[in-house]
Enzyme design. Structure first.
Site, PDB file in Angstrom:
ATOM      1  N   GLY A   1       2.281   0.062   5.489  1.00 32.39           N
ATOM      2  CA  GLY A   1       1.612  -0.994   6.230  1.00 32.39           C
ATOM      3  C   GLY A   1       0.714  -0.411   7.305  1.00 32.39           C
TER       4      GLY A   1
ATOM      5  N   ASP B   1      -0.879  -3.452   3.434  1.00 32.56           N
ATOM      6  CA  ASP B   1      -1.110  -4.696   4.169  1.00 32.56           C
ATOM      7  C   ASP B   1      -1.390  -4.350   5.619  1.00 32.56           C
ATOM      8  OD1 ASP B   1       1.706  -5.286   5.788  1.00 32.56           O
ATOM      9  OD2 ASP B   1       1.971  -4.141   3.941  1.00 32.56           O
TER      10      ASP B   1
ATOM     11  N   ILE C   1       8.275  -3.494  10.201  1.00 32.46           N
ATOM     12  CA  ILE C   1       7.410  -4.130  11.194  1.00 32.46           C
ATOM     13  C   ILE C   1       6.385  -5.007  10.483  1.00 32.46           C
ATOM     14  CG2 ILE C   1       5.701  -3.700  13.013  1.00 32.46           C
ATOM     15  CD1 ILE C   1       7.314  -1.219  13.770  1.00 32.46           C
TER      16      ILE C   1
ATOM     17  N   GLU D   1       5.801   3.863  -6.790  1.00 32.11           N
ATOM     18  CA  GLU D   1       4.625   4.514  -6.233  1.00 32.11           C
ATOM     19  C   GLU D   1       4.254   5.789  -6.999  1.00 32.11           C
ATOM     20  OE1 GLU D   1       5.129   3.452  -1.508  1.00 32.11           O
ATOM     21  OE2 GLU D   1       6.352   5.053  -2.374  1.00 32.11           O
TER      22      GLU D   1
ATOM     23  N   MET E   1       8.770   3.595   7.027  1.00 36.19           N
ATOM     24  CA  MET E   1      10.181   3.739   7.378  1.00 36.19           C
ATOM     25  C   MET E   1      10.746   5.098   6.965  1.00 36.19           C
ATOM     26  SD  MET E   1      11.423  -0.144   6.343  1.00 36.19           S
ATOM     27  CE  MET E   1      13.082   0.037   6.983  1.00 36.19           C
ATOM     28  N   GLU E   2       9.858   6.075   6.680  1.00 35.59           N
ATOM     29  CA  GLU E   2      10.329   7.370   6.192  1.00 35.59           C
ATOM     30  C   GLU E   2       9.632   8.586   6.804  1.00 35.59           C
ATOM     31  OE1 GLU E   2      11.066   4.143   3.615  1.00 35.59           O
ATOM     32  OE2 GLU E   2       9.073   5.046   3.777  1.00 35.59           O
TER      33      GLU E   2
END
Length: 216
Positions: A72, A185, A139, A11, A161-162
């Site tokens: 996401g 997404d 998820i 990233e 997740m962070e």
């Protein structure tokens, strides 16, 4: 010094190259810096994120933390490639409701963490300002969204997740914290996810560099 922090090297790789940063740590922590800015790649997950940001804040003088990367979404109004400025940061798996806390609230801590948006909006204007929810769960289904994310009192549109770990650590160290996410997404919206992630992340890395040029 400004700190750019994210989960994945892919990233931030274009930005690390552009700003001509030197790798200063490469064992448990992957850190790049010059005299004015620092980049840290924490890896995935809440514990990795909290531990590495805490490490940096105890060793280096940081004035502003910026989390930027892909995430996401569970919001039908968003699509792949949308750039979102994050307002509030929630934990989507903390549940101390039996003790009177709000779902997502860690006991004796705030219900959520509000980001510093002014430092960003002074330089970039955003059409989309949304909330984010973090957990150690990837998820990827509407059932998971209903089971975890939709229990939060406020609407959370972005998932990762962070971010919650960064936010709570920044709060404990009393540091300004800002978040920009690029939607990779949308859960349950297959027609919105046209580019596979391995290719999308290359596009996102270039978009991240464009934004960081304006911010930094």
């Amino acid at each position: 010094m400004k700190l750019i922090i994210g989960a994945m090297h892919e990233e931030l790789q274009d930005s690390i190259a552009y700003f001509n940063l030197t790798k200063v740590e490469n064992e448990k922590f992957l850190i790049y810096k010059n005299d004015e800015i620092m980049f840290c790649i924490t890896g995935v997950g809440l514990v990795n994120s909290a531990a590495q940001l805490a490490y940096i804040l105890t060793k280096y003088e940081i004035e502003w933390i910026i989390n930027i990367g892909t995430s996401g979404s569970c919001d039908d109004s968003l699509k792949q490639g949308d750039v979102v400025l994050i307002d509030k940061v929630y934990n989507s798996v903390a549940d101390a409701t039996a003790f009177g806390y709000a779902y997502g609230q860690v006991p004796r801590m705030p219900k959520y963490y509000e980001t510093n948006k002014t430092n960003i909006t002074n330089k970039i204007q955003f059409e989309k300002i949304k909330n984010i929810a973090s957990s150690d769960i990837f998820i990827h289904s509407l059932d998971q969204v209903n089971l975890f994310v939709n229990k939060i009192e406020d609407k959370a549109s972005v998932l990762d997740m962070e971010c919650f770990a960064y936010a709570q650590t920044a709060y404990l160290f009393d540091k300004a914290f800002s978040v920009i996410k690029i939607v990779s997404d949308v859960v349950g919206k297959t027609d919105a996810n046209n580019i596979q992630f391995n290719e999308f992340i290359k596009i996102a890395s270039k978009e991240i560099l464009k934004m960081l040029k304006k911010i930094l």
